[in-house]
Write an enzyme that holds these catalytic residues in place. Structure first.
Site, PDB file in Angstrom:
ATOM      1  NE  ARG A 110      -3.607   0.159   2.610  1.00 53.99           N
ATOM      2  CZ  ARG A 110      -4.428   0.392   3.626  1.00 53.99           C
ATOM      3  NH1 ARG A 110      -4.578  -0.509   4.565  1.00 53.99           N
ATOM      4  NH2 ARG A 110      -5.087   1.524   3.705  1.00 53.99           N
TER       5      ARG A 110
ATOM      6  CG  HIS B  77      -6.596  -1.445  -5.024  1.00 51.59           C
ATOM      7  ND1 HIS B  77      -5.252  -1.612  -4.781  1.00 51.59           N
ATOM      8  CD2 HIS B  77      -7.022  -0.530  -4.127  1.00 51.59           C
ATOM      9  CE1 HIS B  77      -4.877  -0.826  -3.793  1.00 51.59           C
ATOM     10  NE2 HIS B  77      -5.940  -0.161  -3.364  1.00 51.59           N
TER      11      HIS B  77
ATOM     12  CE1 TYR C 103     -22.575  14.799 -10.771  1.00 48.57           C
ATOM     13  CE2 TYR C 103     -21.337  14.844  -8.718  1.00 48.57           C
ATOM     14  CZ  TYR C 103     -22.544  14.786  -9.383  1.00 48.57           C
ATOM     15  OH  TYR C 103     -23.720  14.732  -8.680  1.00 48.57           O
TER      16      TYR C 103
END
Length: 842
Positions: free
Chosen positions: A41, A87, A130
């Site tokens: 990570r 992931h 968006y």
């Protein structure tokens, strides 16, 4: 001890309880968590410089075909694909990593081309539903040749698919884009660098593997931050390059500009990771806490055209340079960056210096190019084998067809072709699988050319695989091509601490030093240092005032106040600090940046400013003359107001001149429109209070009016024509019916000493003989010589020399005159008694 229980079992099954040690459980669980955070990570791989989530995003977008020449897709689609395939974490972490790779202020070379609101240094991005994204050109270089067995693949989290353990990475992303992350017990923070400089260092290291850090720093002198700015001090950078740990200071890029009446600090680049909102909030907090003085306003004028544009307005009376130094100390305009270059090398976290990072990347590129060359050689060899078989078949295509037609089945046809034409099984199967119509279209010349190209390709790949020098040359050439395609000029300026300008000695506030306040004929106000006026010779004055003229000057101090007298008989209070300061090389406000008087005081209707006055209460006060011939001496009193009246005017009357007296023994002078001049002692006028209306000063003929009023110091120059500072009278005659500013008129300059004195309230003597077509004085002025005239535009208008005849006619002028004054400011009445050196010595 602790007790771990499983799900309650059915009644017919015996309960199973396992006793474990709490410390062992905590140790085991924490180590597993730490291992996951460190290796999966938080820390980047030193080879491609990417964390697992970044690598998975780029690999997924490459599989989806989201290349720069194709349209954008919803970011949510990419996030969902990454989360579903590779992931095993939340969509928030994936989208945050995607956004960061698209932000030009976060990445020196963005890997993702974002479309929509991807945030700012202060604001978060819009939701992923968006925004849209696709791969940036740099991402293609990171994933190029990934399908050519250049890197190892490993199973994903559920072992249903595979993912690359590292990307081929033709760009040294760890050095170019840096990295930041917090693991368990360790963290990483690498600074971004310039791609062109990094590639130059890599190529030098390829040619000279034994190069030391000093040699590499000739190519990579320091970080190159995405937001530009300046790096102050290079000692910490060298420590970081040598040991992997170090720090340096970042400063904003600023400049000081004049903004109307004030100076301003314009910020065009901020330190890496600092946004405008953070700076503005900090400045406002400091101003409210009174820990930062001198700031009038702060505005964020950033837009897409100008880019970052933060304006900090400085109050008058404060030095912008000293204020900027305080801003660097107290606000994020100066910030520090601590380098802690920790990355995974062979699966283990290591702290790397600059050379180690470059060496790890080069070793990775050597391995990628070697594996790519082997893969391409195998593909070329396989194709060459098929082409050789096709060429053998084409030598006798009819026999090939006959063998196939006469065979019982495909197996028999394959065996017979292999026996008759000495073909391999692969070649034979390729011929059998090929449709007959395609086989007949092949041209022998085309196949022979392809055969030749394939053999040449195999030779080149064999040379790369067999010669380490050739391999290194290929990697070097590819790096040079990457720098040409993706490199950009350096943005961050590197400065040694010793090269910084010394501003600590500059005081924050402007000292209360002596200065002059000037009013020009075009209505411009400014202040200038006393040294620019005292000690000036006549030649210096003549050379200095060549554009516009100074009609009033008051000696004061920088932090004092002065007054302006208007035609309405008012005095308006004015702070000297609010006035623009002229540079040391100019005493002319028009040339040096004076500002209109209307910017400093509020005038009513047709009210105009006539002159300046100090707000002293220990002198003889003001002498005022009006258009109707009234004279008044005002007692020196200054009310606690911003404006007040100093004379009560009659209907239709207005003030035409006002002079601050020095001793009360000056001579007052009236000049009327019908060319009459009267001079009489000021001592003959009794001082009055502010409400007084004055007394008769000059007796006017019917239809006449006063055009000028002034005063002369009896202790000043009074010599004849030989004295350059001797008082003179300038009169300009013309037609009273002409429109203002249209008639040039005729000018006459006469020594003031030519006019005899008379008593107050008399008619005076003639001072100008009118020519044909002239019936009035358009303008008049009396004061210390030499007289200077200017047009309405401020350009100079030459005046004739002084002549002896007091009632003579004038000389035609080249253009209309708007104002008359004298460059010898210290000799003018109202200048508080300061003399020039030339006057004192004379």
């Amino acid at each position: 001890m602790a007790r771990r229980t499983t799900t309650p079992p059915p009644d017919d099954i015996e309960e199973h309880i396992l006793d474990i040690d709490v410390s062992d459980e905590m140790r085991t669980s924490f180590l597993e968590y730490a291992y996951s955070v460190i290796y999966s990570r938080a820390l980047p791989d030193a080879r491609d410089g990417l964390k697992p989530v970044q690598r998975r995003i780029l690999h997924t977008m490459n599989d989806m075909g989201l290349r720069p020449d194709r349209g954008h897709v919803k970011s949510a689609r990419v996030v969902g694909e990454v989360m579903g395939r590779l992931h095993p974490h939340g969509d928030g972490a994936i989208y945050d990593a995607l956004v960061r790779q698209a932000q030009s202020w976060s990445m020196r070379l963005p890997m993702i081309d974002g479309h929509g609101n991807f945030g700012s240094p202060d604001d978060p991005p819009a939701a992923m539903r968006y925004t849209e994204c696709r791969m940036a050109p740099g991402a293609l270089a990171m994933t190029a040749s990934i399908d050519e067995d250049t890197v190892d693949f490993r199973p994903n989290y559920d072992s249903r698919e595979t993912e690359p353990s590292v990307l081929p990475a033709a760009i040294p992303s760890l050095v170019v884009n840096g990295a930041t992350g917090i693991a368990v017990g360790m963290a990483t923070n690498c600074a971004p660098h310039n791609l062109g400089e990094t590639v130059a260092a890599l190529r030098h290291l390829i040619s000279d593997p034994s190069a030391d850090l000093e040699a590499l720093m000739r190519f990579v002198p320091g970080p190159d931050l995405p937001t530009g700015g300046r790096i102050i001090g290079l000692d910490g950078i060298r420590d970081a390059y040598e040991t992997g740990r170090g720090s340096f200071k970042m400063r904003a890029t600023t400049r000081i500009e004049t903004m109307g009446r004030r100076k301003g600090i314009v910020v065009t680049e901020l330190p890496y990771g600092v946004g405008t909102e953070k700076v503005m909030t900090r400045i406002k907090d400091l101003v409210q806490a009174k820990k930062l003085l001198g700031i009038a306003d702060i505005k964020d004028l950033t837009d897409r055209e100008k880019g970052l544009h933060l304006v900090i307005e400085v109050k008058n009376g404060f030095h912008p340079e000293a204020l900027l130094e305080q801003l660097f100390k107290l606000t994020p305009l100066e910030d520090s960056f601590s380098i802690n270059a920790v990355a995974l090398v062979d699966g283990q976290p290591r702290t790397l210096g600059l050379k180690e990072m470059l060496e790890v990347f080069l070793a990775h590129r050597f391995d990628v190019v070697r594996r790519r060359s082997a893969f391409r050689r195998g593909k070329a060899a396989d194709r060459l084998h098929l082409v050789d078989g096709l060429l053998l078949a084409l030598l006798d295509i009819d026999e090939v067809i006959q063998v196939i037609r006469t065979s019982d089945d495909s197996a028999a046809a394959r065996d017979r072709l292999m026996t008759v034409f000495d073909l391999s099984e692969v070649q034979t199967q390729y011929i059998l699988d090929m449709p007959l119509r395609r086989l007949t279209r092949f041209s022998r010349l085309e196949l022979e050319k392809e055969q030749e190209d394939l053999r040449r390709t195999i030779e080149e790949l064999d040379a790369i695989l067999g010669d380490d020098a050739r391999l290194r040359a290929v990697v070097s050439d590819e790096l040079a091509e990457v720098a040409r395609e993706h490199g950009t000029p350096r943005r961050t300026v590197l400065l040694e601490s010793a090269n910084l300008p010394a501003t600590a000695a500059v005081p924050l506030e402007v000292a209360d030093d002596p200065c002059w306040v000037l009013l020009s004929s075009t209505g411009l106000l400014a202040r200038t240092r006393t040294a620019e006026l005292a000690g000036a010779s006549e030649a210096d004055d003549a050379a200095r005032v060549q554009h516009d003229v100074v009609v009033s000057a008051v000696r004061t101090t920088a932090r004092d106040e002065v007054g302006v007298v208007t035609t309405a008989g008012r005095v308006l209070r004015l702070s000297v600090l609010d006035l623009p300061a002229l540079p040391d090389t100019a005493a002319d406000p028009h040339l040096a940046g004076g500002h209109p008087v209307a910017e400093f005081v509020a005038l009513e209707g047709t009210e105009r400013v006539l002159c300046l006055t100090s707000l002293r209460t220990d002198g003889p006060g003001l002498a005022i003359g009006t258009r109707d011939g009234v004279v008044k001496r005002v007692n020196p009193e200054v009310p606690n107001r911003d404006d007040w009246e100093v004379v009560r005017l009659g209907d239709g009357d207005e003030v035409v001149g006002a002079v601050e007296l020095r001793t009360g023994e000056e001579e007052l002078c009236f000049i009327t429109s019908d060319a009459q001049l009267l001079r009489f002692p000021a001592s003959g006028v009794r001082p009055q209070g502010r409400a007084g209306g004055g007394v008769a000063g000059i007796k006017l003929a019917p239809g006449a009016r006063v055009v000028h009023f002034s005063a002369f110091d009896p202790d000043g120059p009074s010599g004849g024509a030989a004295d350059p500072h001797a008082p003179v009278v300038v009169t300009i005659g013309g037609s009273s019916t002409a429109l203002p500013g249209t008639e040039t008129g005729t000018a006459k300059v006469t020594l003031f000493s030519e006019y005899p004195g008379k008593g107050r309230a008399t008619g005076g003597v003639r001072c100008h003989r009118f020519l044909k077509g002239e019936d009035a004085l358009l303008l008049a002025w009396a004061g210390p010589g030499p007289a200077r005239a200017s047009a309405a535009s401020g350009s100079p208008v030459p005046l004739p020399p002084a002549q002896g005849r007091r009632d003579g006619s004038g000389t035609p002028l080249a253009q209309p005159v708007a104002g008359i004054g004298s460059p010898v400011l210290a000799l003018q009445p109202g200048a508080n008694g300061l003399r020039t050196t030339s006057d004192v010595e004379g």
